[in-house]
Design a protein around this motif. Structure first.
Motif, PDB file in Angstrom:
ATOM      1  N   GLU A   1       0.852  -1.189   0.000  1.00  0.00           N
ATOM      2  CA  GLU A   1       0.000   0.000   0.000  1.00  0.00           C
ATOM      3  C   GLU A   1       0.888   1.239   0.000  1.00  0.00           C
ATOM      4  N   GLY A   2       0.974   1.927  -1.144  1.00  0.00           N
ATOM      5  CA  GLY A   2       1.831   3.101  -1.267  1.00  0.00           C
ATOM      6  C   GLY A   2       1.199   4.359  -0.700  1.00  0.00           C
ATOM      7  N   ARG A   3      -0.080   4.439  -0.786  1.00  0.00           N
ATOM      8  CA  ARG A   3      -0.862   5.504  -0.160  1.00  0.00           C
ATOM      9  C   ARG A   3      -2.228   4.914   0.130  1.00  0.00           C
ATOM     10  N   LYS A   4      -3.023   5.564   0.934  1.00  0.00           N
ATOM     11  CA  LYS A   4      -4.284   4.974   1.384  1.00  0.00           C
ATOM     12  C   LYS A   4      -5.134   4.534   0.200  1.00  0.00           C
ATOM     13  N   GLY A   5      -5.429   3.232   0.146  1.00  0.00           N
ATOM     14  CA  GLY A   5      -6.285   2.678  -0.881  1.00  0.00           C
ATOM     15  C   GLY A   5      -5.628   2.481  -2.236  1.00  0.00           C
ATOM     16  N   VAL A   6      -4.314   2.738  -2.331  1.00  0.00           N
ATOM     17  CA  VAL A   6      -3.597   2.598  -3.604  1.00  0.00           C
ATOM     18  C   VAL A   6      -2.483   1.570  -3.416  1.00  0.00           C
ATOM     19  N   TYR A   7      -2.538   0.492  -4.198  1.00  0.00           N
ATOM     20  CA  TYR A   7      -1.633  -0.639  -4.006  1.00  0.00           C
ATOM     21  C   TYR A   7      -0.764  -0.881  -5.239  1.00  0.00           C
ATOM     22  N   GLY A   8       0.454  -1.312  -4.996  1.00  0.00           N
ATOM     23  CA  GLY A   8       1.332  -1.670  -6.097  1.00  0.00           C
ATOM     24  C   GLY A   8       0.830  -2.902  -6.829  1.00  0.00           C
ATOM     25  N   LYS A   9       1.134  -2.974  -8.134  1.00  0.00           N
ATOM     26  CA  LYS A   9       0.730  -4.154  -8.909  1.00  0.00           C
ATOM     27  C   LYS A   9       1.912  -4.699  -9.721  1.00  0.00           C
ATOM     28  N   GLN A  10       3.116  -4.494  -9.206  1.00  0.00           N
ATOM     29  CA  GLN A  10       4.329  -4.838  -9.954  1.00  0.00           C
ATOM     30  C   GLN A  10       5.186  -5.818  -9.167  1.00  0.00           C
ATOM     31  N   SER A  11       5.584  -6.881  -9.832  1.00  0.00           N
ATOM     32  CA  SER A  11       6.515  -7.843  -9.249  1.00  0.00           C
ATOM     33  C   SER A  11       7.524  -8.210 -10.338  1.00  0.00           C
ATOM     34  N   LYS A  12       8.753  -7.730 -10.181  1.00  0.00           N
ATOM     35  CA  LYS A  12       9.722  -7.864 -11.261  1.00  0.00           C
ATOM     36  C   LYS A  12      11.132  -7.921 -10.689  1.00  0.00           C
ATOM     37  N   THR A  13      12.005  -8.681 -11.369  1.00  0.00           N
ATOM     38  CA  THR A  13      13.423  -8.735 -11.021  1.00  0.00           C
ATOM     39  C   THR A  13      14.230  -8.114 -12.151  1.00  0.00           C
ATOM     40  N   VAL A  14      15.129  -7.188 -11.786  1.00  0.00           N
ATOM     41  CA  VAL A  14      15.953  -6.464 -12.753  1.00  0.00           C
ATOM     42  C   VAL A  14      17.423  -6.693 -12.405  1.00  0.00           C
ATOM     43  N   SER A  15      18.225  -6.962 -13.416  1.00  0.00           N
ATOM     44  CA  SER A  15      19.663  -7.148 -13.209  1.00  0.00           C
ATOM     45  C   SER A  15      20.444  -6.265 -14.171  1.00  0.00           C
ATOM     46  N   PHE A  16      21.546  -5.694 -13.681  1.00  0.00           N
ATOM     47  CA  PHE A  16      22.445  -4.940 -14.552  1.00  0.00           C
ATOM     48  C   PHE A  16      23.875  -5.087 -14.038  1.00  0.00           C
ATOM     49  N   THR A  17      24.821  -4.742 -14.911  1.00  0.00           N
ATOM     50  CA  THR A  17      26.236  -4.918 -14.607  1.00  0.00           C
ATOM     51  C   THR A  17      26.959  -3.582 -14.720  1.00  0.00           C
ATOM     52  N   ILE A  18      27.918  -3.352 -13.833  1.00  0.00           N
ATOM     53  CA  ILE A  18      28.737  -2.143 -13.888  1.00  0.00           C
ATOM     54  C   ILE A  18      29.939  -2.410 -14.789  1.00  0.00           C
ATOM     55  N   GLY A  19      30.116  -1.562 -15.799  1.00  0.00           N
ATOM     56  CA  GLY A  19      31.217  -1.731 -16.742  1.00  0.00           C
ATOM     57  C   GLY A  19      32.519  -1.181 -16.197  1.00  0.00           C
ATOM     58  N   ARG A  20      33.424  -0.823 -17.099  1.00  0.00           N
ATOM     59  CA  ARG A  20      34.701  -0.239 -16.664  1.00  0.00           C
ATOM     60  C   ARG A  20      34.466   1.105 -15.993  1.00  0.00           C
TER      61      ARG A  20
END
Length: 416
Positions: A240-259
């Motif tokens: 619940e991000g604010r009253k009565g408003v809920y997240g609908k996202q479930s995701k995994t993100v990956s990234f790599t740091i270069g030089r």
């Protein structure tokens, strides 16, 4: 006349052995009668069964656990809130096992209290999801009691997601934060922040910082180490991000740091020193903001790259001052319009004096076709997430929220 029997002789002509057989038969009959008659204080068959039944009941009662397991919400409940409702407790005993899973078998992490009296989930639940609960407790004698239940969480009417950078699978520079912009203003920042988990290899402490109520950036204390692998789990479904408003996202993100590449622009000397892995890689003559249009000081992160783009002064408050439709080799440093870019109209300004409206200009050709010019070289050797630091300008330090430039906050202010 009296006749005395001779020892060992039979009486009335009958042999002694027959008397023994008769005695055995009679004795057997008496024994059988005694066994069937129930006399002599012995238990009858019905009395024995009754006593055995009573003994079994008592034994069963002595083995039953005194522990009582309670689960909230009640079994079969629907439209259950995703946080603050699920609780498991035990009385007259201690919880030893609590398992909460959805229909896909995904378990919810949780913690049993030190005294064993209760269990609470470590995170919120997903929305519109059915959960199964299994809990076990033991009493002081080590006897177990178990309870099972199920319930279904609410289906929200109002939702939000987070738009993030960098992209999944990308390779970025050492200054790249993980930045999330939410589609709704967040009034429960701690709950939302807790729902985003970041792990790195090698391990490093990563902390989040809010810019307003709709942007949350994550970074380590110092620039990332080259080669670091970053994984982000956006577990926003049901929070619940604010009253009565809920997240609908479930995701995994990956990234790599270069030089590692950090470039230092000196606005007084009109130079940019490109540093690779802490060593000088190349020095390039530049021009920065002229008087009245000075370039921001501070650490700025490349957030976008454009081979060619249009720059119109009207979009940044410089009405009518310029409109260049084909600016080559442009890389964004701030949301307010600061770029490091190719400049084919600057004459002899590069390395000599400041002539721009606040951008960092490098010598280029119109159309950007010449790969040998400084602007093309720098563009081709840069990536999103690289750092460009400006010093000795007459302008203040850039606002940390203006672009991906949170490095201008101290670690103490970042984690405050």
């Amino acid at each position: 006349m009296n006749v005395r029997p001779i020892p060992g002789a039979s009486i009335a002509g009958r042999p002694r052995g027959r008397h023994k057989r008769l005695a055995l038969i009679v004795g057997g009959m008496l024994l059988a009668v005694t066994a069937c008659g129930g006399g002599g204080g012995s238990d009858s068959g019905s009395d024995a069964k009754e006593k055995n039944d009573k003994g079994s009941t008592a034994a069963a009662a002595s083995k039953q656990s005194e522990a009582v397991v309670s689960i909230a919400p009640k079994a079969g409940a629907k439209d259950v809130d995703t946080s603050g409702v699920l609780k498991v407790s035990a009385s007259n005993g201690k919880l030893t096992e609590v398992t909460v899973k959805d229909d896909d078998g995904t378990a919810i992490k949780g913690t049993i209290s030190a005294d064993g009296s209760g269990w609470t989930p470590a995170t919120h639940l997903a929305a519109a999801t059915k959960y199964q609960v299994h809990a076990v407790a033991k009493d002081s004698e080590g006897r177990t009691a178990a309870e099972d239940s199920s319930f279904t969480t609410l289906s929200p009417q109002n939702t939000f997601i987070g738009n993030f950078t960098p992209e999944d699978g990308s390779t970025v520079g050492v200054g790249m934060p993980f930045s999330v912009r939410f589609t709704r203003g967040i009034t429960k920042p701690d709950d939302v922040k807790k729902a985003i988990e970041i792990t790195t290899v090698p391990a490093v402490d990563v902390e989040g910082h809010w810019f307003g109520n709709d942007r949350l950036d994550f970074r380590p204390e110092q620039y990332w180490k080259a080669g670091t692998k970053v994984t982000v789990k956006l577990n926003l479904d049901g929070v619940e991000g604010r009253k009565g408003v809920y997240g609908k996202q479930s995701k995994t993100v990956s990234f790599t740091i270069g030089r590692s590449q950090v470039s230092i622009v000196d606005a007084k000397k009109h130079t940019m020193k490109v540093m690779r892995d802490g060593k000088l890689y190349k020095t390039i003559p530049v021009t920065t903001g002229k008087p009245g249009y000075a370039t921001w000081n501070g650490q700025m992160v490349i957030s976008e790259k454009f081979t060619v783009t249009r720059m119109n002064g009207d979009t940044v408050g410089y009405d009518g001052e310029y409109d260049i439709k084909d600016v080559p080799h442009a890389m964004r440093l701030t949301n307010s319009g600061t770029f490091v870019h190719g400049n084919y109209w600057g004459g002899d300004a590069f390395g000599n004096y400041n002539a721009s409206h606040g951008c960092i200009g490098l010598r280029d050709v119109r159309g950007g076709y010449d790969s040998g010019v400084p602007a093309a070289w720098f563009f081709n050797h840069s990536m999103v997430g690289d750092v460009v630091t400006v010093k000795n300008s007459t302008d203040p330090t850039v606002d940390p929220a203006n672009g991906l430039n949170g490095w201008n906050l101290s670690w103490a202010d970042w984690t405050k």
